[in-house]
Write an enzyme that holds these catalytic residues in place. Structure first.
Site, PDB file in Angstrom:
ATOM      1  N   GLY A 116       0.802  -1.218   0.000  1.00 38.30           N
ATOM      2  CA  GLY A 116       0.000   0.000   0.000  1.00 38.30           C
ATOM      3  C   GLY A 116       0.835   1.268   0.000  1.00 38.30           C
TER       4      GLY A 116
ATOM      5  N   CYS B 156       3.824   1.582  -1.189  1.00 40.34           N
ATOM      6  CA  CYS B 156       4.452   1.680  -2.509  1.00 40.34           C
ATOM      7  C   CYS B 156       3.466   2.232  -3.535  1.00 40.34           C
ATOM      8  CB  CYS B 156       4.958   0.310  -2.962  1.00 40.34           C
ATOM      9  SG  CYS B 156       6.116  -0.481  -1.818  1.00 40.34           S
TER      10      CYS B 156
END
Length: 382
Positions: A125, A127
């Site tokens: 998430g 990233c």
């Protein structure tokens, strides 16, 4: 005697029934409490706001180790991509982000004096949130001779192990192949500002009014030194301070008209320094000894707003500050206008000693989890 035997039998039956039912109740209670385990160690102790779950950029997704599962960890970890609903990457223009693998990583280092590498996972998430910011930074830095790249750590496990990747994303800045961990906020402006300080002087000259007006229009926070000379000891102290503070852009000038535009009296004794912010407290003048340590302390104490609104974006600036004492105001948005100005006035008395924070309790994404963590309910103000 008969009544006593009946009582004994009934007691035995009750005990057996309870021993069968209680484990299932206990199991259910444990499952219900699973998401609140981070609270268990706070009872009777002071609470570090940085420990709040899933709100700071520092809460990276842990990179899974081979054949190991951390079932007892109190923090939520993403270890495998969802099987039932596989993640689909959003459409982001990443034309300027180089994709690295084991096969081309050595060539990337050999061909680029400066580079930045993000180790990521498609399901992470953090990233996913970083991706558009990182892509925009890659495009802006393209003309500066700095190449931004990414490595899928789930596919290139040998590279991830070589670079000690444990949390995702992990971002390194490389100079001639030597890597250092990127420490600043994960947005385009912070990435670009930080990189430019690493490859440049860290301080920029302002010689014309046009340049000054452009800076004041485009920047949210700036520090300007009004110096006797743009080279020498005064400039060196300012540049050294700039290297310590990643999120503030530093400028210097000898032009009295530029100084005036930055709210410095042109006749003031030089060197002088001002910090400008788009906040209730817009102007902060430095009156200390013009050396790196004093300037750094001044900027650190004054760079945050008088009252910081808690959000995912502001969390890193709170957590990474050297000021570790926090004063939190909990209130719904519709009544906040009444109480934030009061807190701002009080905050002026404690600059550099504590950070004043407004938590919007009816904000489902960031405010409500913090309110729940501290056991705050209702509209406030608390």
């Amino acid at each position: 005697m008969t009544s006593f035997r009946c009582f004994l039998v009934l007691s035995l039956v009750s005990f057996l029934l309870l021993s069968t039912v209680l484990p299932s109740i206990s199991t259910n209670d444990e499952q219900d409490d699973e998401d609140l385990r981070f609270l268990e160690e706070t009872e009777g102790k002071s609470v570090d706001i940085a420990s709040l779950p899933h709100l700071s950029d520092s809460d990276d997704d842990q990179f899974p180790e081979d054949d190991e599962e951390d079932e007892d960890s109190g923090s939520e970890q993403e270890t495998d991509a969802p099987l039932s609903d596989p993640y689909k990457e959003p459409q982001i223009d990443e034309k300027d982000v180089v994709v690295l693998t084991q096969g081309n990583f050595s060539d990337f280092i050999k061909n680029n004096k400066f580079g930045m590498v993000e180790f990521y996972a498609p399901w992470c998430g953090h990233c996913q949130s970083l991706a558009p910011e990182y892509a925009a930074a890659a495009t802006e830095m393209k003309g500066e001779g700095v190449v931004l790249a990414k490595v899928d750590a789930t596919q290139e496990d040998e590279l991830a192990e070589e670079y000690d990747v444990e949390g995702l994303p992990t971002i390194y800045f490389l100079v001639d192949g030597k890597h250092t961990l990127y420490p600043a906020a994960r947005n385009k402006d912070a990435i670009v500002t930080w990189i430019k300080k690493q490859i440049g002087p860290g301080i920029y000259n302002v010689t014309t009014l046009d340049d000054a007006e452009r800076i004041l229009t485009s920047e949210s926070e700036v520090a300007l030194g009004y110096l006797n000379s743009l080279v020498g000891p005064e400039s060196d102290e300012l540049a050294a301070t700039s290297k310590l503070l990643d999120d503030i852009k530093f400028y210097q000038t000898m032009n009295p008209d530029v100084a005036k535009l930055f709210h410095i009296d042109p006749e003031v004794k030089r060197p002088a320094l001002v910090l400008l912010k788009k906040d209730a407290e817009k102007i902060c003048h430095f009156d200390g000894l013009f050396v790196k340590t004093a300037i750094s302390e001044f900027v650190t104490s004054n760079k945050l707003p008088l009252v910081t609104i808690f959000s995912r974006e502001s969390a890193p600036s709170i957590f990474e500050s050297s000021i570790k004492m926090h004063l939190l105001l909990f209130a719904t948005l519709n009544i906040s206008e009444k109480y934030i100005p009061v807190l701002q006035e009080a905050a002026k008395l404690f600059k550099g000693k504590l950070i004043s924070i407004y938590v919007q309790v009816d904000n489902e994404e960031s405010g409500k989890p913090v309110a729940n963590f501290f056991g705050v309910s209702g509209n406030g103000p608390t």
